[in-house]
Design a protein around this motif. Structure first.
Motif, PDB file in Angstrom:
ATOM      1  N   ALA A 129     -77.182  50.440 -84.580  1.00 28.33           N
ATOM      2  CA  ALA A 129     -77.045  51.870 -84.300  1.00 28.33           C
ATOM      3  C   ALA A 129     -75.920  52.111 -83.310  1.00 28.33           C
ATOM      4  O   ALA A 129     -75.095  53.009 -83.506  1.00 28.33           O
ATOM      5  CB  ALA A 129     -78.359  52.408 -83.756  1.00 28.33           C
ATOM      6  N   TYR A 130     -75.879  51.298 -82.249  1.00 26.67           N
ATOM      7  CA  TYR A 130     -74.871  51.577 -81.232  1.00 26.67           C
ATOM      8  C   TYR A 130     -73.491  51.077 -81.596  1.00 26.67           C
ATOM      9  O   TYR A 130     -72.501  51.515 -81.021  1.00 26.67           O
ATOM     10  CB  TYR A 130     -75.354  51.095 -79.860  1.00 26.67           C
ATOM     11  N   LEU A 131     -73.433  50.175 -82.576  1.00 28.32           N
ATOM     12  CA  LEU A 131     -72.101  49.790 -83.043  1.00 28.32           C
ATOM     13  C   LEU A 131     -71.459  50.931 -83.808  1.00 28.32           C
ATOM     14  O   LEU A 131     -70.235  51.083 -83.800  1.00 28.32           O
ATOM     15  CB  LEU A 131     -72.177  48.551 -83.926  1.00 28.32           C
ATOM     16  N   VAL A 132     -72.286  51.741 -84.479  1.00 26.68           N
ATOM     17  CA  VAL A 132     -71.732  52.928 -85.142  1.00 26.68           C
ATOM     18  C   VAL A 132     -71.061  53.808 -84.093  1.00 26.68           C
ATOM     19  O   VAL A 132     -69.936  54.279 -84.268  1.00 26.68           O
ATOM     20  CB  VAL A 132     -72.847  53.713 -85.863  1.00 26.68           C
ATOM     21  N   TRP A 133     -71.769  53.970 -82.987  1.00 25.55           N
ATOM     22  CA  TRP A 133     -71.207  54.767 -81.885  1.00 25.55           C
ATOM     23  C   TRP A 133     -69.933  54.118 -81.364  1.00 25.55           C
ATOM     24  O   TRP A 133     -68.903  54.772 -81.172  1.00 25.55           O
ATOM     25  CB  TRP A 133     -72.259  54.885 -80.785  1.00 25.55           C
ATOM     26  N   ALA A 134     -70.006  52.775 -81.151  1.00 23.33           N
ATOM     27  CA  ALA A 134     -68.838  52.069 -80.614  1.00 23.33           C
ATOM     28  C   ALA A 134     -67.664  52.169 -81.572  1.00 23.33           C
ATOM     29  O   ALA A 134     -66.520  52.341 -81.164  1.00 23.33           O
ATOM     30  CB  ALA A 134     -69.186  50.603 -80.367  1.00 23.33           C
ATOM     31  N   GLU A 135     -67.986  52.052 -82.862  1.00 27.25           N
ATOM     32  CA  GLU A 135     -66.932  52.152 -83.862  1.00 27.25           C
ATOM     33  C   GLU A 135     -66.267  53.522 -83.796  1.00 27.25           C
ATOM     34  O   GLU A 135     -65.040  53.637 -83.815  1.00 27.25           O
ATOM     35  CB  GLU A 135     -67.556  51.957 -85.251  1.00 27.25           C
ATOM     36  N   ARG A 136     -67.087  54.563 -83.696  1.00 27.18           N
ATOM     37  CA  ARG A 136     -66.518  55.908 -83.694  1.00 27.18           C
ATOM     38  C   ARG A 136     -65.715  56.167 -82.428  1.00 27.18           C
ATOM     39  O   ARG A 136     -64.648  56.777 -82.461  1.00 27.18           O
ATOM     40  CB  ARG A 136     -67.634  56.942 -83.849  1.00 27.18           C
ATOM     41  N   ARG A 137     -66.252  55.665 -81.312  1.00 21.65           N
ATOM     42  CA  ARG A 137     -65.500  55.831 -80.067  1.00 21.65           C
ATOM     43  C   ARG A 137     -64.212  55.009 -80.101  1.00 21.65           C
ATOM     44  O   ARG A 137     -63.153  55.455 -79.663  1.00 21.65           O
ATOM     45  CB  ARG A 137     -66.352  55.393 -78.864  1.00 21.65           C
TER      46      ARG A 137
END
Lengths: 372, 331, 174
Positions: free
Chosen positions: B24-32
């Protein structure tokens, strides 16, 4: 268990690319007959956003129709207005002040750069690289800001008037345009480093979709599609109009005939447009932007007139048939991508679908401009 | 650590939670990360630094209806996203994060992870095949041929490492590399083999990980400018969410494996204070590289991709296998 | 240069006529023009003033001569710009206009036009010569209902697939 899609080994299937497909950049549909990943046959279906500008041209008076031109090609709108005002001025014998001509050329070239930048980003995105689009949009933003300050709109400009312009440029515009030129040159260098030299990018484009000179001629291709195939054709040089003979610029021509050549032509054109803007700003004469003598109502004398201009997408022609009335008797808009798109059907046969879509990107399509 | 049922259950739950949170947080990291590369802010509204974005996205996806297209193969259509997530999570069970942090260490850990990784491609095949969508079908055929092509050099490279370590136990492989950076498998001057070709093996393995996880520049399975969204074109709701999370879980697994096989696991580059923190640092550096690559390169063609594997990576990895075997005999 | 050559080649289509330097309609002044009823132009080749009209040669041919005339241009390496129509409802005629230009710097724009009966507009297709004429002819068929005899795929292109109206005809009411 049987597969939901039934196919015999030698059978082809129809793949409907569009009208809603990320690669078509608009409502364009290509019916592709596929054999696995290979295209056997393709039929382009256009007309999804056909608005019958030509009928509108017949129904509206000349000044009323001005704003329609920028709705044709939303990325390089000024070039299209330019063609239209030129043909009406030619028909009705309106003299355009020199300052207005120079400002027109500068604006059209700025718009051309903006259009090429957007194309650059979208093209690399077609190939799967996302970031260049954002970089290109940032540079395009500077141009849009400049154009907005002068023309009052950011996309669908209605800036040219018969005989001149709607608004004069101020010192602030000249200053920001001068500042923009070195900045754009710097970013252009960055794009070449980031994208043009990329080995994957080159592999995707080199030798893909070769278009012979003969194909270009039979279909009437123009812009980078023709110039990438070794045809030295640019209306600005071949058929000089406005103040273009005053400028010193080159027509980039590549002889590889492939998608990379078309890419290179457009990237080099940005540099050439910068040169034109630079010279235009240097030479910008003073004086009025509208002629002193101008007929109150535009009524070109009876006759048949034609004017071609080089827009960002190629040779745009306006044929005006006038019967001496307040509205044109017939107004034909010859859009460049209409011809460029037409050769897709024939040329994409036997290509992989991903190469074909890269090829489609290299044609620089703007669908409202095809459909008119 | 004593092996009781309670211990194992807790460890498995932690492993699953780790995988899910990471995904889940890699999606966030990817987007950031993508936003940083593209000079824009990215998700920054929900919570500090947009940290609440993933749970909110999850809630949104879960609230949607899972539509099944008419004529689709229902069982496979539903099974496919589960199959995408399940092997990735199961693989976490055997990954050792440090000396003590491992859910269940096995002496065939390497084998188990590759067995589960192979399951992943069936999920792509199921998804594309059952959707009754030509784009999905084409994409899944691409994805499977790609996965098959890249599993071979990946396995050969892994065998090279296993040969050096003399064990399929992941713990054992890390122990082999203990010491400074010079005893890691990426640059094994002090290791058992003294193989100067190992950096190449590392690159082969990393490239294969990129291809196996369907990441750019090898994301032909979901080539969105050509095949709309690839194998998950017809998926919405949490079906799509599971594919999405499965992709990131696979990235974590791939990076974990790279860390363990080549970068000395939890070992410190200077031989000081080995521990889980080194593992985490290496893991996230690799993941950041994944993100970086994705937002820099355009996509390859399917034939360019397959040629790279069959004509370059497989011969090179085979050569290195033989070379390493020879070196092990000599030293 | 090429203009001269093309002119000579096209001239052979009209054995009797001589080249007229400028249109007779433009020579006469307005009052005279209003007095007499304008008659449709006779077939023939005109040399136009490029600065005024934007093209050099203007050949009006009979419908069955179109293929021959376009063939001449094809041999001389012209490219096709566009095909369009004009509805001359007063003369009860439809005009089809073919625009041609060149890629080289030997500037020469040629317009071929033909007039057909409005009630039975039929023109032979030139898709055999210029493949790119395909869409242009379909578009002209859409807008004016002109039938291009021998066209491989004459179905609506820009208009809806089932369109049976021709919006650019002057008697078309939306």
């Amino acid at each position: 268990m049987s597969s939901p899609i039934q196919l015999k080994p030698d059978e082809t299937f129809i793949l409907n690319v569009g009208p809603q497909h990320p690669a078509t950049h608009g409502v364009l549909r290509v019916k592709m007959e596929m054999n696995g990943e290979y295209i056997v046959n393709a039929e382009t279906v256009i007309g999804y956003i056909h608005r019958m500008h030509e009928k509108m041209g017949e129904l509206k008076t000349y000044p009323q129709f001005l704003m329609n031109l920028s709705r044709m090609d939303y990325l390089g709108a000024l070039g299209y207005s330019h063609g239209h005002v030129l043909v009406v001025e030619k028909a009705s014998g309106i003299e355009v002040p020199e300052r207005a001509e120079y400002i027109r050329a500068i604006m059209v070239e700025l718009n051309r750069i903006a259009s090429h930048l957007f194309w650059f980003g979208a093209f690399v995105m077609d190939l799967g690289g996302f970031s260049p689009l954002m970089y290109a949009l940032q540079d395009r933003e500077h141009i849009l800001d400049m154009l907005e300050a002068v023309t009052g709109s950011r996309l669908t400009y209605c800036y040219f008037r018969y005989g001149g312009l709607y608004n004069d440029v101020d010192d602030q515009f000249v200053a920001s345009a001068r500042k923009f030129i070195p900045r754009m040159r710097k970013s252009l260098k960055k794009y070449h480093k980031l994208v043009t030299g990329n080995v994957i990018f080159r592999k995707r484009l080199e030798g893909i979709a070769p278009l012979s000179k003969e194909t270009c001629r039979k279909y009437g291709a123009s812009s980078a599609v023709a110039r990438g195939s070794g045809i030295n054709f640019d209306v600005r040089k071949n058929e000089p109009y406005s103040v273009y003979p005053e400028f010193d610029f080159d027509i980039p021509v590549y002889h590889e005939c492939d998608s990379l050549a078309r890419y290179n032509v457009r990237m080099d054109e940005i540099e050439q447009s910068l040169r034109i803007i630079e010279q235009g700003l240097d030479k910008l004469p003073g004086g009025p932007i509208m002629p002193e003598k101008k007929p109150k109502i535009i009524k070109p004398p009876e006759g048949d007139y034609y004017q071609a201009v080089e827009t960002a997408r190629g040779s745009f022609g306006v044929r005006l048939v006038s019967d001496g009335g307040k509205t044109p008797y017939r107004l034909k808009l010859r859009s460049p991508t209409y011809s460029n798109m037409h050769l897709f059907d024939e040329s994409c046969r036997g290509m992989l679908i991903m190469d074909a879509l890269a090829f489609m990107g290299s044609l620089d399509l703007v669908i409202p401009e095809i459909d008119r | 650590m004593r092996l009781t049922l309670f211990n194992v259950v807790v460890a498995v739950i932690i492993a699953i939670a780790f995988a899910a949170v990471n995904a889940a947080y890699l999606v966030w990291a990817e987007r950031r990360g993508a936003a940083r590369i593209q000079r824009r802010p990215g998700p920054n509204i929900n919570g500090p630094f947009g940290l609440l974005q993933p749970p909110l996205d999850g809630i949104k996806l879960m609230a949607k209806q899972l539509t099944i297209p008419g004529g689709a193969d229902k069982i496979l259509f539903i099974a496919a996203p589960v199959l995408a997530m399940f092997p990735a999570i199961m693989s976490f069970v055997t990954i050792p994060f440090s000396e003590n942090i491992v859910a269940k260490n096995m002496n065939v850990g390497v084998l188990m992870i590759f067995a589960f990784a192979a399951l992943g491609s069936t999920s792509l095949l199921f998804a594309g095949w059952s959707s009754r969508n030509k784009y999905a079908m084409m994409a899944s055929i691409r994805a499977v041929s790609q996965t098959v092509a890249y599993e071979i050099p990946m396995l050969i490279t892994t065998i090279t490492v296993v040969m050096i370590a003399g064990s399929m136990d992941l713990m054992e492989i890390v122990h082999q590399q203990s010491g400074s950076i010079l005893s890691w498998n990426i640059f094994p001057l002090f290791g058992r083999s003294h193989n100067i070709l190992m950096p190449m093996s590392f690159l082969i393995f990393f490239t294969c990980t990129l291809a196996e996880t369907n990441r750019a520049p090898f994301d032909l399975g979901e080539a969105e400018s050509e095949l709309v969204a690839g194998f998950h074109t017809e998926y919405g709701s949490m079906g799509f969410g599971l594919f999405f999370m499965g992709e990131y879980a696979n990235i974590v697994i791939g990076s974990c494996m790279t860390t363990i096989l080549f970068l000395g696991g939890w070992g410190c580059p200077f031989g000081l204070f080995p521990g889980v923190w080194w593992f985490i640092i290496k893991l996230y550096l690799l993941i950041a590289t994944f993100i970086w690559i994705r937002w820099t390169f355009p996509r390859t063609t399917i034939y360019g991709l397959l040629n790279l594997s069959w004509k370059i990576l497989i011969p090179l990895s085979l050569f290195n296998l033989l070379f390493t075997a020879g070196l092990l005999k000599v030293f | 240069m090429i203009c001269e050559e093309t002119k000579r080649a096209l001239q052979k289509l009209f054995p009797a006529d001589e080249v007229i330097a400028e249109t007779p309609e433009e020579a006469v002044d307005d009052s005279e023009k209003k007095a007499k009823k304008p008659v449709p132009r006779a077939n023939g080749l005109l040399e136009r003033d490029y600065a005024v009209h934007g093209y050099h040669l203007d050949a009006q041919v009979a419908a069955d001569q179109v293929v021959e005339a376009v063939g001449i241009l094809d041999k001389a390496d012209f490219f096709i710009e566009s095909i369009t129509g004009v509805d001359w409802i007063k003369d009860n005629q439809l005009e089809v206009i073919y625009d041609f230009s060149r890629y080289d710097f030997d500037l020469c724009r040629v317009v071929i036009r033909t007039r057909v009966d409005r009630n039975n507009p039929e023109v032979p297709t030139i898709t055999e010569i210029y493949a790119g004429a395909n869409w242009h002819e379909r578009e002209t068929h859409d807008f004016f209902g002109i039938k291009f005899i021998g066209h491989p795929h004459l179905i609506p292109l820009l208009l809806p697939e089932d369109a049976d109206f021709h919006p650019l005809l002057k008697d078309y009411k939306a």
